[in-house]
Design an enzyme around this catalytic site. Structure first.
Site, short mmCIF file in Angstrom:
data_model
loop_
_atom_site.label_atom_id
_atom_site.label_comp_id
_atom_site.label_asym_id
_atom_site.label_seq_id
_atom_site.Cartn_x
_atom_site.Cartn_y
_atom_site.Cartn_z
N ASP A 1 0.83 -1.40 -0.08
CA ASP A 1 -0.05 0.15 -0.01
C ASP A 1 1.07 1.19 -0.03
O ASP A 1 1.90 1.34 0.30
CB ASP A 1 -0.87 0.02 1.20
CG ASP A 1 -1.97 0.83 1.14
OD1 ASP A 1 -2.53 1.28 -0.14
OD2 ASP A 1 -2.77 1.22 2.00
N LEU B 1 11.30 -20.28 -5.29
CA LEU B 1 10.21 -19.64 -4.55
C LEU B 1 8.83 -19.56 -5.37
O LEU B 1 8.91 -19.67 -6.79
CB LEU B 1 10.70 -17.99 -4.74
CG LEU B 1 9.64 -17.18 -4.09
CD1 LEU B 1 9.43 -17.07 -2.57
CD2 LEU B 1 10.05 -15.63 -4.60
N HIS C 1 2.40 3.23 -8.84
CA HIS C 1 2.28 1.92 -9.08
C HIS C 1 3.41 1.46 -9.86
O HIS C 1 4.19 0.33 -9.57
CB HIS C 1 1.09 1.48 -10.04
CG HIS C 1 -0.12 1.73 -9.27
ND1 HIS C 1 -0.26 1.45 -7.99
CD2 HIS C 1 -1.37 2.51 -9.58
CE1 HIS C 1 -1.61 2.18 -7.45
NE2 HIS C 1 -2.14 2.59 -8.63
C1 FPP Z 1 -2.00 -0.07 -3.55
O1 FPP Z 1 -1.41 1.25 -3.57
C2 FPP Z 1 -1.28 -0.81 -4.59
C3 FPP Z 1 -2.03 -1.46 -5.53
C4 FPP Z 1 -3.64 -1.27 -5.63
C5 FPP Z 1 -1.34 -1.97 -6.78
C6 FPP Z 1 -0.04 -2.54 -6.50
C7 FPP Z 1 0.41 -3.11 -7.59
C8 FPP Z 1 1.98 -2.77 -7.97
C9 FPP Z 1 2.92 -2.64 -6.91
C10 FPP Z 1 2.56 -3.35 -9.31
C11 FPP Z 1 2.04 -4.42 -9.91
C12 FPP Z 1 2.57 -5.77 -9.36
C13 FPP Z 1 2.56 -7.19 -9.70
C14 FPP Z 1 2.83 -7.97 -8.77
C15 FPP Z 1 2.42 -7.38 -11.09
P1 FPP Z 1 -2.54 2.57 -3.32
O2 FPP Z 1 -2.84 3.09 -4.83
O3 FPP Z 1 -3.82 2.10 -2.63
O4 FPP Z 1 -1.74 3.58 -2.70
P2 FPP Z 1 -2.56 4.75 -1.73
O5 FPP Z 1 -3.03 4.03 -0.45
O6 FPP Z 1 -1.24 5.70 -1.42
O7 FPP Z 1 -3.61 5.38 -2.42
#
Ligand code: FPP
Length: 254
Positions: A24, A135, A41
């Site tokens: 997050d 893994l 992201h």
């Molecule tokens: C949450 O941060 C993160 C996500 C919803 C997406 C996570 C995806 C990645 C790290 C990239 C792709 C990964 C793989 C394994 C292919 P948020 O957007 O909720 O952050 P915020 O709380 O600051 O709004």
């Protein structure tokens, strides 16, 4: 320093077998720098690579990452579609490297809502890496813990309806064998970055006895040093699974 800590951790024999991460804070990381959320992201992908590398090097058996929750569909349409594109690109770009590193990739969640193109990409990536023995990397995509328990119950109900088992055979073990992580070691440690202290419908069943670690670090800043520190803390925690401290010490001496 980190190499020394890695060696110590491996020698301690107290590493978790299965780690999960709620990644997050990507959006806030980007917004703080005046960038679009999607840039967070994208930056997060580098940290995924690093978390995979550290887990692999340490010999952790399974790493489960929360990439997209069932609730994430409610985000603005452009962010959802950019996340889908990012999964596609990451799978295209990284799968050969994962394969070379003996990583077995598995996507858990209800992928039926993804585009055909993405579903095919996932199936190909899983197939390519299915015989790898290193893994196990589980990417939770359109995953929800309640969905997981529900789909396990549906499978069991179908077996009862088909006369393959009776309703009284539905036990904790039976549910355990039908949730998405059935083939994996029990979840030992769940890490959430981004400052919130909740598990947001991630591995609800699996987290019953896992250690929970909440970090204020935003995911794109979560690096090897912090991960190793968390693992070092884990190695020092006494896990009692409902028993007393004396019982745990006695069972370790047996
Ligand atoms: C949450 O941060 C993160 C996500 C919803 C997406 C996570 C995806 C990645 C790290 C990239 C792709 C990964 C793989 C394994 C292919 P948020 O957007 O909720 O952050 P915020 O709380 O600051 O709004």
């Amino acid at each position: 320093m980190s190499d020394q800590l890695k060696t110590q951790l491996m020698a301690s024999n107290k590493l978790p077998r299965h780690v999960a991460m709620i990644m997050d804070g990507n959006g806030r990381w980007a917004q703080r720098q005046g960038k679009r959320r999607v840039m967070g992201h994208k930056a997060g992908v580098d940290r995924v690579r690093e978390a995979v590398k550290v887990s692999r090097e340490l010999g952790i058996e399974s790493l489960t990452l929360f990439a997209f929750s069932s609730e994430n569909w409610q985000r603005p349409a452009d962010e959802v579609s950019l996340l889908m594109e990012l999964f596609f690109t990451v799978l295209s770009r990284e799968v050969s490297k994962l394969h070379r590193n003996n990583v077995k990739l598995k996507v858990i969640g209800d992928t039926s809502r993804f585009s055909d193109k993405l579903q095919q990409k996932i199936a190909k990536a899983e197939d390519k890496t299915k015989d790898n023995s290193g893994l196990i990397l589980n990417v939770a995509a359109n995953y929800g813990g309640r969905w997981d328990i529900t789909q396990a119950c549906q499978q069991l109900a179908a077996k009862v309806a088909a006369g393959e088992m009776s309703a009284t055979d539905i036990s904790e073990e039976a549910i355990e064998q039908h949730i998405c992580t059935a083939q994996l070691p029990a979840l030992d440690l769940m890490i959430r970055t981004g400052g919130d202290c909740r598990i947001s419908n991630f591995l609800l069943w699996q987290a019953a006895y896992s250690e929970l670690h909440f970090s204020a670090t935003l995911w794109p800043d979560f690096g090897e040093t912090e991960y190793l520190d968390i693992l070092a803390n884990f190695a020092n925690v006494e896990r009692r699974f409902g028993c007393t401290s004396e019982q745990v010490s006695a069972s370790l001496q047996e």
